[in-house]
Design a protein around this motif. Structure first.
Motif, short mmCIF file in Angstrom:
data_model
loop_
_atom_site.label_atom_id
_atom_site.label_comp_id
_atom_site.label_asym_id
_atom_site.label_seq_id
_atom_site.Cartn_x
_atom_site.Cartn_y
_atom_site.Cartn_z
N PRO A 18 0.80 -1.23 0.00
CA PRO A 18 0.00 0.00 0.00
C PRO A 18 0.83 1.27 0.00
CG PRO A 18 0.08 -0.92 2.20
CD PRO A 18 0.80 -1.90 1.30
N ARG A 23 9.04 6.32 3.85
CA ARG A 23 9.06 7.76 3.66
C ARG A 23 9.74 8.41 4.84
NH1 ARG A 23 6.67 9.48 -0.43
NH2 ARG A 23 5.26 8.14 -1.61
N ARG A 26 5.99 11.93 8.24
CA ARG A 26 4.57 11.67 8.14
C ARG A 26 4.03 12.22 6.83
NH1 ARG A 26 1.90 14.48 11.93
NH2 ARG A 26 0.16 13.06 11.88
N PHE A 27 4.62 13.30 6.40
CA PHE A 27 4.21 13.85 5.12
C PHE A 27 5.41 13.80 4.20
CE2 PHE A 27 1.15 15.84 7.89
CZ PHE A 27 -0.01 15.52 7.22
N ALA A 28 5.47 12.76 3.51
CA ALA A 28 6.56 12.68 2.56
C ALA A 28 6.32 13.75 1.52
CB ALA A 28 6.56 11.31 1.92
N ALA B 29 -3.27 8.61 1.78
CA ALA B 29 -3.83 7.48 2.49
C ALA B 29 -3.75 7.79 3.98
CB ALA B 29 -3.04 6.22 2.18
N VAL B 31 -3.40 6.10 7.48
CA VAL B 31 -3.08 4.79 8.06
C VAL B 31 -2.90 4.96 9.57
CG1 VAL B 31 -2.03 3.88 5.97
CG2 VAL B 31 -0.63 5.13 7.61
N GLU B 40 7.94 1.36 10.25
CA GLU B 40 9.04 2.29 10.00
C GLU B 40 9.44 2.93 11.32
OE1 GLU B 40 10.04 2.60 6.88
OE2 GLU B 40 8.35 1.62 5.85
N GLN B 42 11.90 4.38 12.52
CA GLN B 42 12.61 5.67 12.55
C GLN B 42 11.65 6.86 12.59
OE1 GLN B 42 12.20 3.84 9.88
NE2 GLN B 42 11.93 5.11 8.05
N LEU B 43 10.37 6.62 12.27
CA LEU B 43 9.39 7.72 12.29
C LEU B 43 9.02 8.11 13.72
CD1 LEU B 43 6.88 6.66 9.49
CD2 LEU B 43 8.78 8.28 9.34
N HIS B 50 -0.24 13.97 20.22
CA HIS B 50 -1.50 13.48 19.70
C HIS B 50 -1.31 12.34 18.70
CE1 HIS B 50 -0.90 16.74 16.56
NE2 HIS B 50 -1.23 15.72 15.80
N ASP B 51 -0.07 12.19 18.19
CA ASP B 51 0.18 11.09 17.27
C ASP B 51 0.21 9.75 17.98
OD1 ASP B 51 0.48 12.74 15.04
OD2 ASP B 51 2.52 13.23 15.64
N LEU B 57 -4.15 8.72 13.33
CA LEU B 57 -3.96 8.42 11.91
C LEU B 57 -2.86 9.30 11.34
CD1 LEU B 57 -7.74 8.34 10.90
CD2 LEU B 57 -6.20 6.36 11.03
N SER B 58 -2.12 8.76 10.42
CA SER B 58 -1.11 9.54 9.69
C SER B 58 -1.46 9.55 8.21
CB SER B 58 0.27 8.92 9.86
OG SER B 58 0.75 9.16 11.17
N ALA B 59 -1.13 10.67 7.61
CA ALA B 59 -1.40 10.80 6.18
C ALA B 59 -0.15 10.45 5.40
CB ALA B 59 -1.82 12.22 5.87
N VAL B 60 -0.31 9.62 4.42
CA VAL B 60 0.81 9.25 3.56
C VAL B 60 0.46 9.64 2.14
CG1 VAL B 60 2.25 7.38 2.71
CG2 VAL B 60 1.39 7.33 5.06
N GLU B 61 1.23 10.56 1.60
CA GLU B 61 0.85 11.09 0.30
C GLU B 61 0.98 10.04 -0.81
OE1 GLU B 61 2.13 14.98 -0.56
OE2 GLU B 61 0.85 15.03 -2.32
N GLN B 83 -4.80 -2.23 4.77
CA GLN B 83 -4.09 -1.52 5.84
C GLN B 83 -4.49 -0.04 5.90
OE1 GLN B 83 -2.82 -3.43 3.46
NE2 GLN B 83 -0.88 -4.40 4.08
#
Lengths: 369, 170
Positions: A18, A23, A26-28, B29, B31, B40, B42-43, B50-51, B57-61, B83
């Motif tokens: 998916p 990345r 969080r915002f690639a 997306a 997720v 991941e 390392q994130l 709040h995360d 939820l996180s936004a993945v472009e 997912q």
């Protein structure tokens, strides 16, 4: 448009991959080589017919003045006196609701202007209501408010206003259906005189749910007695009728309000009727605006849209505004510059406030806080 | 407390807004942050309070969007793997008063020119976020009032887009 690799998502995409490569955040920051230039015309399915209403300032109308050359207020059957100044009833311009649509463009203003407000449509209208039903209901509330306003003003002058309790509606499926009809005037319930709606309720609730009550009523000039079973609503006996107070006014009051509907001008009507029935000017020549319903006991009830109404009144030149107590919280912080806001809970409060404004001695008047 | 979808929508909106105006459509997306961090690690360092909340939820472009003939067509081509808990779309629009909208020419190119040239045109950016259960958030920023505290939040600002985004999960 640039060339691009197979889409990561889409009918052909592998469902177990998916997110693509890892990345860095969080915002690639996707490179915007995917130039997907879609500047889209507003029309189309996206923005049409939104379930919002937009409230913006509406015109203020002087009840002591005239509209299109016709006086707003006419009182016949009693001595009237010249008036001065202005008693403004105030309005909200409504966009949206049944039969009308709001577009996103119309919402834009509401989100940035203090005096324009967007609200969810279902806060103001029942989901199934039609435009005609809403208009009919508003017209009826307008009429009722005029009658109660006249009764309130006359009572303040010591005039007796006889009332009776009438049937406003008989909801289908209730115990009174087929036994009591809209328009019937109640005489007594179980022998207790139907002097007001409270007395009727008390007489019915004196029964245990399930017992019969004997209702004496007048229909088409004839008195008759009907027996109605009660049913249980929250532990109390009810017969399933909606009551209204019917007034036998000794004067004829006509208010020419054009297309304005709703009950919220009641207070200002009562002040204007009182003013025209009393010698001298209530306002002392000042312009006083306000809003609020007027109830049978002379109390003032809350309304909606006070922020918009204050702005409309301010634009019409009013420096004083009468607010129902229940709307004070909504009003505070949004009073236009140069306008003074006073809190009123009853007709008497409002009359005292206008008299004080007339003499310029407003220091002691209750305010919204 | 603000719910995870609203937070994700607000985060996404601000993220998009920082890149300024005249942007193309952007799709994200949504997720679960916990799953993303598990994949991941390392994130984790960059997360705010709040995360780490439950359900965050996180936004993945999603770049490399499929070619499409407009938004509705694009969304009709999207299907999400399981997912993905939700998605968010950001797009700019020009809006004109309702009266002007009615008078637009039928030809799309000429209509676009007419809208762009309209004296009362307003540029807006809409961010719509939905989750699989159908919950939706719409955010709208006006170019003329371009600040984070002037962003409007509603559920019903763009019913058509909400519907189209929900359909990507059917």
């Amino acid at each position: 448009m640039s060339d691009r690799a197979e889409p990561r998502v889409g009918p052909d995409a592998a469902p177990h991959e998916p997110l693509g490569p890892a990345r860095p955040g969080r915002f690639a920051t996707a490179s915007l080589t995917t130039v997907f230039l879609l500047v889209i015309v507003a029309a189309g399915l996206t923005f049409v017919g939104l379930p919002y209403v937009v409230l913006s300032p509406g015109p203020a109308t002087n009840v002591l003045g005239s509209v299109d050359g016709k006086p707003v207020l006419t009182v016949e059957g009693a001595q009237t006196y010249p008036t001065e100044g202005a008693l403004d009833f105030t309005t909200v311009s409504f966009d949206g609701g049944p039969g009308r649509t709001v577009t996103v463009y119309e919402l834009l203003e509401a989100w940035v202007r203090d005096d324009v407000e967007a609200a969810s449509e279902d806060l103001y209208f029942p989901p199934e209501a039609t435009e005609d039903q809403i208009e009919a209901e508003n017209a009826e509330m307008m009429n009722d408010s005029q009658v109660v306003a006249a009764a309130t003003a006359l009572r303040a002058l010591g005039t007796d206003v006889p009332t009776s309790v009438a049937i406003a509606d008989v909801p289908a499926g209730g115990p009174a259906e087929g036994r009591i009809e809209p328009g019937d005037v109640l005489v007594s319930v179980d022998g207790e005189k139907a002097s007001d709606t409270g007395a009727v309720r008390a007489a019915v609730q004196a029964r245990s749910p399930g017992e019969d009550v004997s209702v004496r009523l007048r229909r088409d000039g004839e008195e008759q007695t009907v027996t109605v079973p009660t049913v249980d609503t929250g532990g109390r006996a009810v017969i399933g009728v909606l009551l209204r107070t019917q007034y036998d006014l000794p004067v004829q009051v006509t208010l020419n309000t054009g297309r304005v509907g709703g009950p919220s001008a009641g207070l200002m009507f009562s002040l204007a009727i009182y003013d025209s029935l009393t010698p001298g000017s209530l306002t002392g020549g000042e312009r006083v605006a306000g809003t609020g319903t007027i109830l049978d006991d002379g109390s003032v009830g809350p309304i909606s849209g006070i922020r918009q109404k204050m702005v409309g009144a301010h634009e019409a030149g009013a420096r004083y505004f009468l607010s129902p107590e229940g709307d004070c919280a909504d009003a505070v912080g949004h009073v236009p510059d140069g306008m003074e806001l006073f809190k009123v809970t009853s007709f008497d409060d409002a009359r005292v406030a206008v008299e004080a404004i007339a003499t310029g001695e407003v220091a002691g008047l209750p305010r919204c806080g | 407390m603000t719910d995870p979808l609203t937070l994700a929508a607000l985060d996404t909106e601000r993220h998009v807004a920082r890149a300024g105006w005249d942007q193309p459509l952007r799709l994200f997306a949504l997720v679960p942050t916990a799953e993303l961090v598990a994949q991941e690690p390392q994130l984790a360092a960059g997360l705010e309070t709040h995360d780490t909340a439950e359900g965050a939820l996180s936004a993945v472009e999603q770049d490399d969007l499929p070619e499409a003939d407009g938004v509705e067509d694009l969304l009709a081509r999207i299907a999400w793997p399981e997912q993905v808990a939700g998605c968010a779309l950001a797009l700019e629009r020009i809006v004109v008063p309702p009266a002007a909208e009615r008078d637009l020419p039928d030809d799309p190119t000429r209509a676009l020119e007419a809208v762009a040239a309209h004296a009362d045109r307003q540029d807006v950016r809409l961010v719509v976020a939905v989750t699989r259960d159908g919950t939706a958030r719409c955010l709208l920023r006006q170019r003329a009032f371009d600040s984070d505290d002037r962003v409007a939040l509603g559920e019903d600002i763009a019913p058509g887009l909400v519907h189209a985004l929900r359909a990507t999960f059917d």
